[in-house]
Motif scaffolding. Structure first.
Motif, mmCIF file in Angstrom:
data_model
loop_
_atom_site.group_PDB
_atom_site.id
_atom_site.type_symbol
_atom_site.label_atom_id
_atom_site.label_comp_id
_atom_site.label_asym_id
_atom_site.label_seq_id
_atom_site.Cartn_x
_atom_site.Cartn_y
_atom_site.Cartn_z
ATOM 1 N N GLY A 203 5.007 -12.061 -8.620
ATOM 2 C CA GLY A 203 3.229 -11.780 -9.101
ATOM 3 C C GLY A 203 2.785 -11.217 -7.954
ATOM 4 N N GLY A 204 3.439 -10.232 -6.940
ATOM 5 C CA GLY A 204 3.297 -9.418 -6.130
ATOM 6 C C GLY A 204 2.079 -7.730 -6.922
ATOM 7 N N THR A 205 2.192 -7.115 -6.313
ATOM 8 C CA THR A 205 1.430 -5.701 -6.298
ATOM 9 C C THR A 205 1.695 -4.998 -5.525
ATOM 10 O OG1 THR A 205 -0.911 -7.004 -7.304
ATOM 11 C CG2 THR A 205 -0.462 -4.405 -7.430
ATOM 12 N N ILE A 206 2.227 -3.686 -6.125
ATOM 13 C CA ILE A 206 2.803 -2.487 -5.823
ATOM 14 C C ILE A 206 1.329 -1.338 -6.006
ATOM 15 C CG2 ILE A 206 4.059 -0.355 -5.313
ATOM 16 C CD1 ILE A 206 5.187 -3.838 -7.028
ATOM 17 N N VAL A 207 0.145 -1.217 -4.979
ATOM 18 C CA VAL A 207 -0.667 -0.023 -5.769
ATOM 19 C C VAL A 207 -0.650 1.430 -5.164
ATOM 20 C CG1 VAL A 207 -1.967 -0.873 -3.843
ATOM 21 C CG2 VAL A 207 -3.295 0.161 -5.354
ATOM 22 N N ILE B 275 2.624 -2.572 -10.932
ATOM 23 C CA ILE B 275 2.587 -1.403 -10.494
ATOM 24 C C ILE B 275 1.299 -1.243 -10.632
ATOM 25 C CG2 ILE B 275 2.981 1.068 -9.771
ATOM 26 C CD1 ILE B 275 5.995 0.208 -10.335
ATOM 27 N N ILE B 276 0.147 -0.276 -9.631
ATOM 28 C CA ILE B 276 -0.653 0.205 -10.383
ATOM 29 C C ILE B 276 -1.151 0.900 -9.685
ATOM 30 C CG2 ILE B 276 -3.105 -0.031 -9.719
ATOM 31 C CD1 ILE B 276 -3.023 -3.257 -9.274
ATOM 32 N N TYR C 8 13.651 -6.784 -11.010
ATOM 33 C CA TYR C 8 13.286 -6.920 -9.351
ATOM 34 C C TYR C 8 11.390 -6.748 -9.946
ATOM 35 C CZ TYR C 8 17.189 -6.513 -7.038
ATOM 36 O OH TYR C 8 18.562 -6.657 -6.344
ATOM 37 N N LEU C 9 11.079 -5.770 -10.654
ATOM 38 C CA LEU C 9 9.617 -5.891 -11.328
ATOM 39 C C LEU C 9 9.167 -7.264 -12.422
ATOM 40 C CD1 LEU C 9 6.872 -4.093 -10.080
ATOM 41 C CD2 LEU C 9 7.749 -3.281 -12.521
ATOM 42 N N TRP C 10 10.242 -6.333 -13.627
ATOM 43 C CA TRP C 10 9.713 -7.357 -14.390
ATOM 44 C C TRP C 10 10.471 -8.784 -14.374
ATOM 45 C CZ3 TRP C 10 14.914 -5.368 -16.177
ATOM 46 C CH2 TRP C 10 15.644 -6.397 -17.086
ATOM 47 N N MET C 11 11.290 -8.845 -14.089
ATOM 48 C CA MET C 11 11.548 -10.645 -13.972
ATOM 49 C C MET C 11 11.099 -11.269 -12.784
ATOM 50 S SD MET C 11 16.129 -9.997 -14.792
ATOM 51 C CE MET C 11 15.703 -12.094 -14.880
ATOM 52 N N PHE D 203 0.779 -1.443 0.666
ATOM 53 C CA PHE D 203 0.262 0.263 -0.397
ATOM 54 C C PHE D 203 0.687 0.780 -0.086
ATOM 55 C CE2 PHE D 203 -2.102 3.426 2.526
ATOM 56 C CZ PHE D 203 -3.909 3.355 1.664
ATOM 57 N N GLU D 204 1.205 1.500 -1.173
ATOM 58 C CA GLU D 204 1.954 3.341 -1.421
ATOM 59 C C GLU D 204 1.428 4.480 -1.607
ATOM 60 O OE1 GLU D 204 4.736 4.359 -1.559
ATOM 61 O OE2 GLU D 204 6.337 3.162 -1.789
ATOM 62 N N HIS D 205 2.059 5.256 -0.964
ATOM 63 C CA HIS D 205 1.688 6.873 -0.829
ATOM 64 C C HIS D 205 3.156 8.119 -0.449
ATOM 65 C CE1 HIS D 205 0.806 7.129 3.588
ATOM 66 N NE2 HIS D 205 0.603 5.721 3.261
ATOM 67 N N PRO D 206 3.911 7.252 0.027
ATOM 68 C CA PRO D 206 5.256 7.947 0.313
ATOM 69 C C PRO D 206 5.809 8.503 -0.893
ATOM 70 C CG PRO D 206 5.173 6.480 1.791
ATOM 71 C CD PRO D 206 3.938 5.939 1.109
ATOM 72 N N GLY D 207 5.870 7.972 -1.816
ATOM 73 C CA GLY D 207 6.850 7.604 -2.904
ATOM 74 C C GLY D 207 7.695 7.496 -2.838
ATOM 75 N N ARG D 208 8.752 8.534 -3.049
ATOM 76 C CA ARG D 208 10.168 8.193 -3.562
ATOM 77 C C ARG D 208 10.912 8.048 -2.789
ATOM 78 N NH1 ARG D 208 14.329 10.731 -7.196
ATOM 79 N NH2 ARG D 208 15.583 11.168 -6.543
ATOM 80 N N GLU D 209 10.088 8.041 -1.096
ATOM 81 C CA GLU D 209 11.228 7.568 -0.531
ATOM 82 C C GLU D 209 11.787 6.378 -0.282
ATOM 83 O OE1 GLU D 209 11.409 8.177 4.539
ATOM 84 O OE2 GLU D 209 10.547 10.165 3.235
ATOM 85 N N THR D 210 10.088 5.332 -0.146
ATOM 86 C CA THR D 210 10.548 4.432 -0.387
ATOM 87 C C THR D 210 9.544 3.742 -1.609
ATOM 88 O OG1 THR D 210 7.566 4.248 -0.263
ATOM 89 C CG2 THR D 210 9.260 4.592 1.875
ATOM 90 N N PHE D 211 9.514 4.098 -2.322
ATOM 91 C CA PHE D 211 9.114 3.275 -3.773
ATOM 92 C C PHE D 211 10.446 2.135 -4.326
ATOM 93 C CE2 PHE D 211 7.393 2.462 -7.525
ATOM 94 C CZ PHE D 211 5.145 2.680 -6.887
ATOM 95 N N GLY D 212 10.844 2.444 -4.281
ATOM 96 C CA GLY D 212 12.744 1.302 -4.707
ATOM 97 C C GLY D 212 12.229 0.563 -3.622
ATOM 98 N N ALA D 213 12.315 0.104 -2.305
ATOM 99 C CA ALA D 213 12.082 -0.669 -1.547
ATOM 100 C C ALA D 213 10.527 -1.768 -1.538
ATOM 101 C CB ALA D 213 11.831 -0.440 0.792
ATOM 102 N N SER D 214 9.866 -0.548 -1.641
ATOM 103 C CA SER D 214 8.353 -1.389 -2.534
ATOM 104 C C SER D 214 8.387 -2.376 -2.840
ATOM 105 C CB SER D 214 7.401 -0.252 -2.860
ATOM 106 O OG SER D 214 7.120 0.701 -1.632
ATOM 107 N N VAL D 215 8.821 -1.619 -3.929
ATOM 108 C CA VAL D 215 9.000 -2.657 -5.890
ATOM 109 C C VAL D 215 9.985 -3.931 -5.018
ATOM 110 C CG1 VAL D 215 10.225 -3.298 -7.875
ATOM 111 C CG2 VAL D 215 8.833 -0.902 -7.238
#
Length: 443
Positions: free
Chosen positions: A333-337, A361-362, A353-356, A315-327
């Protein structure tokens, strides 16, 4: 305004009484001024102070167009879009108003040298425009913040895809941080009877946003047994995400920034909690370089809390600070929304880490009317509870926005508009008493 307030507070007032009330020529509102958009030029975002830019003043009452309603606002709330508006980032909202004003004669009303902000309200319908049949004067309502024209075919499957969808009180004028507000009739929903004005006002935007982001098939489609990483789990969005995860049989992994915020998550029923400050996570080595070792340490900590499993949903909303860790930490097969970027909207992540690992990402922006209505129904049935922590009077909205900007708050911050004090507006005391501890958890 006193006559309106007296009618709202009288249990004997009828729809005809409300329809007969005179509409004031002006009203108090929290505004931004077009001639002040450069006041923070050259300053870092963190140093920009909403208390300087937000004003409480009288503005003219706008005309009512077909399909619209005029609402007497008893209470409202501060959302992060109020902060963005007040610090004029990423652009001044007057740019939105000018563009909207060019679309039609009716929309031209919104292009003013002042902007009445605010994307939440609870209150009472005073007037409805031509073509409005579902609502009438005297109805107790809350409003969701999607303002949509629905003249294009694209919006009729999902109104969030309409090319003319806007966020009311952010991309339109006459928002909810005021004594009166103008909304489209299809923004209105029934006010939960067991909640006060200020409690019900703090739910609309965040609750609907979280519902679409996590529950709806337009978002992550969360299901029983999922592990869900929730950033800012005690904040305005996160506190609802925790509730939805628990109610859905999922396991929330709550990320917070203090022991007090961790305790709030425990009080909601969450068990897997990471205090990122106490555990010293620093995902960026400097302003330009992320630290993958910290991603790995964070992922290992998550697996300690989940019995060795990675998270199904972030469940993403901080953005730049956390997005690399989130992915990175999302399972194969999971989801970052993602629904926001409060720490910066230019995201960076390692795409391997996303494509392979076939992750998704939604992007999720607010909610359509059906999703907002479903989310509000859960509040009305006391399945989901408000997370109101503090309430300010209208003239101190700048301080409320400052609290949100500096992340010195828990849950949601409410604002009293016409309501003379907290605790008013309850019409179902029995339901309220059964859920009083949950309703007051963040107070």
């Amino acid at each position: 305004m006193k006559t309106i307030l007296d009618a709202i507070q009288s249990p004997e007032s009828t729809p005809d009484d409300f329809a007969a009330l005179p509409v004031p020529e002006e009203y108090r509102a929290v505004t931004l001024r077009a001639n002040e958009t450069d006041m923070f030029a050259g300053m870092d975002s963190a140093d920009k102070d909403p208390r300087r830019s937000l004003h409480t003043e009288h503005v003219p009452t706008p005309s009512l167009e077909p399909g619209e309603a005029l609402v007497a606002v008893m209470a409202s709330a501060v959302n992060y879009n109020t902060v963005w508006s007040a610090i004029f980032e990423p652009i001044p909202t007057f740019d939105f108003l000018r563009r909207y004003g060019r679309t039609s004669p009716a929309a031209k009303r919104h292009d003013q040298p002042y902007h009445v902000v605010g994307s939440d309200l609870s209150g009472v319908v005073l007037r409805v425009g031509p073509g409005v049949n579902a609502w009438r004067p005297g109805d107790h309502v809350v409003a969701h913040c999607l303002s949509v024209e629905l003249e294009a075919a694209a919006g009729h499957n999902d109104t969030m895809l309409d090319p003319e969808q806007r966020i009311w009180g952010f991309e339109t004028n006459f928002g909810g941080l005021a004594e009166l507000a103008v909304v489209k009739a299809n923004q209105l929903m029934p006010k939960p009877d067991h909640l006060t004005w200020e409690e019900s006002a703090c739910v609309g935007l965040v609750n609907s946003t979280v519902y679409r982001q996590l529950v709806s098939l337009n978002g992550a489609g969360m299901k029983l047994g999922d592990n869900v990483l929730i950033w800012g789990a005690s904040g305005g969005l996160g506190s609802y995400a925790v509730q939805y995860a628990l109610a859905s049989g999922a396991t929330p992994v709550c990320v917070v920034s203090s022991p007090e915020k961790a305790e709030l998550c425990r009080s909601m029923g969450a068990e897997a909690i990471i205090d990122r400050n106490a555990e010293g996570y620093r995902f960026w080595q400097d302003a330009h370089t992320q630290d993958p070792k910290e991603w790995k340490r964070f992922g290992a900590r998550i697996r300690e809390l989940t019995g060795g499993e990675d998270v199904d949903i972030v469940f993403e909303h901080p953005g730049r600070e956390t997005f690399g860790a989130s992915v990175f930490v999302t399972r194969r097969g999971g989801t970052i929304v993602t629904c926001a970027s409060t720490s910066g909207h230019v995201h960076e992540y390692d795409n391997r880490y996303l494509w392979m690992s076939v992750k998704r990402i939604i992007g999720s922006h607010f909610a359509n009317y059906a999703e907002a209505w479903a989310a509000n129904r859960l509040v009305s049935k006391a399945k989901i509870h408000p997370t109101l922590s503090k309430v300010y009077p209208l003239e101190q909205t700048g301080q409320a926005a400052h609290d949100v900007h500096t992340n010195s708050h828990h849950g949601k911050i409410g604002v009293l508009c016409l309501s003379p004090r907290e605790g008013l507006g309850v019409r179902d005391e029995a339901t309220r008493q059964r859920h009083l501890n949950a309703i007051n958890r963040f107070r």
